[in-house]
Design a protein around this motif. Sequence first.
Motif, PDB file in Angstrom:
ATOM      1  N   ASN A  96     -14.711   1.021   4.664  1.00  0.00           N
ATOM      2  CA  ASN A  96     -13.418   1.013   3.986  1.00  0.00           C
ATOM      3  C   ASN A  96     -13.264   2.284   3.149  1.00  0.00           C
ATOM      4  N   ARG A 117     -10.785   4.168   2.582  1.00  0.00           N
ATOM      5  CA  ARG A 117      -9.572   4.221   1.765  1.00  0.00           C
ATOM      6  C   ARG A 117      -9.838   3.612   0.397  1.00  0.00           C
ATOM      7  N   HIS A 161       0.846  -1.193   0.000  1.00  0.00           N
ATOM      8  CA  HIS A 161       0.000   0.000   0.000  1.00  0.00           C
ATOM      9  C   HIS A 161       0.881   1.243   0.000  1.00  0.00           C
ATOM     10  N   ALA A 180     -13.084  11.090   2.759  1.00  0.00           N
ATOM     11  CA  ALA A 180     -11.942  11.141   3.685  1.00  0.00           C
ATOM     12  C   ALA A 180     -12.256  11.958   4.933  1.00  0.00           C
ATOM     13  N   ARG A 200     -11.850   6.035  -1.748  1.00  0.00           N
ATOM     14  CA  ARG A 200     -11.009   7.090  -2.305  1.00  0.00           C
ATOM     15  C   ARG A 200     -10.182   6.574  -3.477  1.00  0.00           C
TER      16      ARG A 200
END
Length: 356
Positions: A140, A142, A108, A313, A145
């Motif tokens: 989730n 992330r 990641h 976010a 995004r």
Amino acid sequence: MAAHPDPLFTAPPFSAHALTRADTARLQRFFDANPAYFQLLGGDPAGPDEAAELFDDLPPAGWPYTRVWHVGFADARGDLVAMADLVADLLAPAVWHVGLFIVATDRHGSGDAHRLWQALAAWMQAQGAQWLRLGAVATNPRALRFWLRQGFIPLRVREGVEISGRLHTVQTLARPVSEGRIEDYLRLVPRDLPEAGAEHTVQVKPASPTVLLVPSEAADAEALATLRVAAMRPSLERIGRFDEQRARQRLLADFDPTLTRWIVAGGERVGFLVLRPQPDAWLLDHLYLQPGRQGQGIGTVVMQQVLAEVDAAGAALRVGALRGSDANRFYQRHGFVRVEEGEHDVYYRRGSAAGA
């Protein structure tokens, strides 16, 4: 992965192969070594039969499809670094659904996820995919995004979806592989129509152009600088501050391809943006359209996608505009509030969706 010498495709230094039941043990080891996704969904690492059950998992009864693909990405040693679960022609011809896309946790932030996804999307297109579809769970953010950065458009939100024994809120997203109007997709898959009044969802309007935000590459720097000069020249010349070299250098000095995305409309690169996550508030550092493509609604669609990403976010967003530029009215229409003025620029801020 040595048992599969012929890859489906490559994303150097990785190769992609179709996984079969013979790969169950290897896939299970990958799941065990990378438990984050399963912990987000169910609170626990992958179960001991997670990989075996994946090969038995099929779309709901009555949903048309042609084939389920399980794809594994391997490094030079043959170790799995990522996997994807795909369904071809789900619900309608040429609609490919991405059920899973898991990249090893230690990769990641390395750019590998983007590299692997781009290669996978190109391969799906070669297999006949015209539309890509997936769901992102609210637990989730992330992942949400990431998909927004890949040009996916948020559509319907479903509450109370049971996954891994828990109820989740799932955001459905879709995008054309290369070009196409999202309205055409929704005619193919009406179950993904956004519900009236849904929050944090892009409401599709018939006149809205289909716009993709496509990650840039390091080799794009000069082309991006040239576009910036063309976009800014009229405004800068009006106030007697046009300097081509300075306008180019402003972009090139801190160019980061991982933060820079092309704006693609109708298959043509018509602009770009740079979005920088920062601790106090994210910064929309650049947003430009070619002069001939301004005033066509493209900027509004781009801003909807940017705000959806920033809201996911939980962040505020800052931006600056040249004094006297039409960009000032554009940002104000999208909820930005003037917070500061300099000699030549005006600075704006939009609070987070949570009210920060």
